[in-house]
Design a protein around this motif. Structure first.
Motif, short mmCIF file in Angstrom:
data_model
loop_
_atom_site.label_atom_id
_atom_site.label_comp_id
_atom_site.label_asym_id
_atom_site.label_seq_id
_atom_site.Cartn_x
_atom_site.Cartn_y
_atom_site.Cartn_z
N ASN A 15 -77.26 -50.71 -63.65
CA ASN A 15 -78.28 -51.71 -63.41
C ASN A 15 -79.12 -51.24 -62.23
OD1 ASN A 15 -79.67 -54.13 -63.62
ND2 ASN A 15 -77.80 -55.35 -63.74
N VAL A 16 -80.41 -51.00 -62.49
CA VAL A 16 -81.34 -50.61 -61.44
C VAL A 16 -82.12 -51.85 -61.05
CG1 VAL A 16 -83.28 -49.13 -60.82
CG2 VAL A 16 -81.52 -48.28 -62.41
N PHE A 17 -82.01 -52.24 -59.81
CA PHE A 17 -82.71 -53.42 -59.30
C PHE A 17 -83.92 -52.96 -58.50
CE2 PHE A 17 -78.24 -54.52 -59.66
CZ PHE A 17 -78.27 -55.74 -60.31
N HIS A 18 -85.08 -53.43 -58.89
CA HIS A 18 -86.31 -53.13 -58.16
C HIS A 18 -86.50 -54.26 -57.16
CE1 HIS A 18 -87.29 -49.94 -61.02
NE2 HIS A 18 -86.72 -50.74 -61.90
N VAL A 19 -86.67 -53.90 -55.90
CA VAL A 19 -86.66 -54.88 -54.82
C VAL A 19 -87.67 -54.49 -53.74
CG1 VAL A 19 -84.79 -53.67 -53.59
CG2 VAL A 19 -85.06 -56.13 -53.29
N GLU A 20 -88.18 -55.48 -53.04
CA GLU A 20 -89.04 -55.20 -51.89
C GLU A 20 -88.15 -54.64 -50.77
OE1 GLU A 20 -92.34 -55.34 -51.78
OE2 GLU A 20 -92.30 -55.97 -53.90
N PRO A 21 -88.65 -53.65 -50.02
CA PRO A 21 -87.83 -53.04 -48.98
C PRO A 21 -87.21 -54.04 -47.99
CG PRO A 21 -89.79 -51.73 -49.33
CD PRO A 21 -89.95 -52.99 -50.16
N ALA A 29 -75.93 -56.89 -49.95
CA ALA A 29 -74.90 -57.83 -49.49
C ALA A 29 -74.53 -58.81 -50.60
CB ALA A 29 -75.38 -58.58 -48.25
N LEU A 30 -75.51 -59.29 -51.34
CA LEU A 30 -75.27 -60.22 -52.44
C LEU A 30 -74.45 -59.56 -53.55
CD1 LEU A 30 -75.73 -62.96 -53.80
CD2 LEU A 30 -77.95 -62.10 -54.57
N LEU A 31 -74.80 -58.32 -53.91
CA LEU A 31 -74.06 -57.61 -54.96
C LEU A 31 -72.63 -57.31 -54.53
CD1 LEU A 31 -76.84 -55.16 -56.19
CD2 LEU A 31 -75.96 -57.18 -57.39
N VAL A 32 -72.43 -56.94 -53.28
CA VAL A 32 -71.09 -56.67 -52.78
C VAL A 32 -70.26 -57.95 -52.79
CG1 VAL A 32 -69.75 -56.04 -50.71
CG2 VAL A 32 -71.71 -54.64 -51.41
N GLU A 33 -70.84 -59.04 -52.30
CA GLU A 33 -70.11 -60.32 -52.26
C GLU A 33 -69.76 -60.78 -53.67
OE1 GLU A 33 -68.92 -64.23 -52.35
OE2 GLU A 33 -70.92 -63.74 -53.12
N HIS A 83 -74.70 -66.15 -60.23
CA HIS A 83 -74.92 -64.97 -59.40
C HIS A 83 -76.09 -64.15 -59.92
CE1 HIS A 83 -71.28 -65.96 -57.27
NE2 HIS A 83 -70.73 -66.18 -58.44
N PHE A 84 -76.28 -64.13 -61.24
CA PHE A 84 -77.44 -63.45 -61.81
C PHE A 84 -78.73 -64.11 -61.32
CE2 PHE A 84 -74.92 -62.24 -65.90
CZ PHE A 84 -74.35 -61.16 -65.24
N ALA A 85 -78.74 -65.42 -61.25
CA ALA A 85 -79.93 -66.15 -60.80
C ALA A 85 -80.26 -65.80 -59.36
CB ALA A 85 -79.72 -67.65 -60.96
N GLU A 86 -79.25 -65.70 -58.51
CA GLU A 86 -79.48 -65.35 -57.11
C GLU A 86 -80.09 -63.96 -56.99
OE1 GLU A 86 -76.40 -66.53 -54.08
OE2 GLU A 86 -75.24 -66.84 -55.93
N VAL A 87 -79.62 -63.04 -57.78
CA VAL A 87 -80.14 -61.68 -57.75
C VAL A 87 -81.58 -61.65 -58.25
CG1 VAL A 87 -79.92 -59.40 -58.84
CG2 VAL A 87 -77.90 -60.53 -57.90
N ARG A 88 -81.84 -62.34 -59.37
CA ARG A 88 -83.20 -62.33 -59.93
C ARG A 88 -84.21 -63.02 -59.02
NH1 ARG A 88 -80.30 -62.89 -64.73
NH2 ARG A 88 -80.53 -65.13 -64.77
N ALA A 89 -83.75 -63.81 -58.09
CA ALA A 89 -84.67 -64.45 -57.14
C ALA A 89 -85.31 -63.44 -56.19
CB ALA A 89 -83.94 -65.54 -56.36
N ILE A 90 -84.64 -62.31 -55.96
CA ILE A 90 -85.19 -61.32 -55.02
C ILE A 90 -85.38 -59.93 -55.63
CG2 ILE A 90 -84.34 -62.50 -52.95
CD1 ILE A 90 -82.05 -60.42 -52.86
N ALA A 91 -84.95 -59.73 -56.88
CA ALA A 91 -85.05 -58.39 -57.47
C ALA A 91 -85.29 -58.49 -58.97
CB ALA A 91 -83.76 -57.62 -57.21
#
Length: 110
Positions: A15-21, A29-33, A83-91
């Motif tokens: 899974n490649v997450f595109h994110v603002e720096p 931190a979210l993925l690890v948690e 948890h998917f929703a939390e990730v999609r909120a920033i990436a």
């Protein structure tokens, strides 16, 4: 244990997450948690390896599962969805399921 090999029989989800720096550390931190508190307890989970790009614009999760069916079951699991929703909120995730077809090592193990 993570082991990349043609004969190890696992299915790999990359899974490649595109994110603002400015959000990269938060995403890591979210993925690890999420991995430690949820994913490692999902049936079929083998390992997760999280990589942060040097330029800050991507995070890669290389996750191994016992089978493709285990990946599909995890994706359908309602315990995982928040948890998917939390990730999609920033990436923006870009997910694929893979099989290892070739490995070359500088110092192969016997």
């Amino acid at each position: 244990m993570s082991e990349i090999g043609v004969k190890n029989g696992v299915a790999t989800m990359i899974n490649v997450f595109h994110v603002e720096p400015e959000d990269q550390k938060k995403l890591v931190a979210l993925l690890v948690e999420t991995t430690e508190s949820v994913m490692r307890h999902v049936p079929g989970f083998v390992s997760a390896n999280i990589h942060a790009s040097v330029d800050g614009t991507r995070v890669v999760n290389y996750a191994q599962w016992e089978s493709e069916e285990h990946i599909e079951a995890m994706l359908a699991d309602p315990e995982v969805h928040p948890h998917f929703a939390e990730v999609r909120a920033i990436a923006r995730p870009e997910r694929g399921t893979y099989r290892v077809v070739y490995v070359e090592e500088a110092n192969p193990r016997d």
